[in-house]
Design a protein around this motif. Structure first.
Motif: not given
Length: 127
Positions: A17-21, A69-71, A80-81
């Motif tokens: 997993s990764l979270r992009l900002s 998931s986008i938020s 975020y992605l």
């Protein structure tokens, strides 16, 4: 000139997993629709996900539904992605982009609908 800034990319193993900002300074992102796009070498840029200015509406490419998931966090002026269960084919440079209107049809993934872009962050999925 409006400039978006992406961060959070990196090297991850398949299944990880990764979270992009995506953020910017000087303007509130809460006024705008934000989209995430990606481009792999030799391929066209494709829309990955989009979120309305309120966060109440989202849309995803079929290839990432159920995994990404986008938020958005208005207080942090950030979108975020969250990317889970990453696959080799998710390897690409990821860009966030800004639009002035939310598109409920497939045009949400058309790059021409977006008026400002970031420089991109590299995501590499490899074992």
């Amino acid at each position: 000139q409006l400039q978006l800034v992406e961060s959070g990319g990196g090297l991850v193993q398949p299944g990880g997993s990764l979270r992009l900002s995506c953020t910017t300074s000087g303007i509130p992102l809460s006024y705008y629709v934000i989209g995430w796009f990606r481009q792999a070498p030799g391929k066209e840029r494709e829309g990955v996900a989009t979120i309305s200015n309120t966060g109440g509406f989202t849309n995803y490419a079929d290839s990432v539904k159920g995994r990404f998931s986008i938020s958005r966090d208005h207080a942090k002026n950030t979108v975020y992605l969250q990317m889970n269960t990453l696959k080799l084919e998710d390897t690409a440079t990821y860009y966030c982009a800004l639009a002035t209107r939310y598109l409920y049809d497939d045009n949400w993934s058309s790059a021409k609908e977006y008026i400002a872009w970031g420089q991109g962050t590299q995501v590499t999925v490899s074992s």
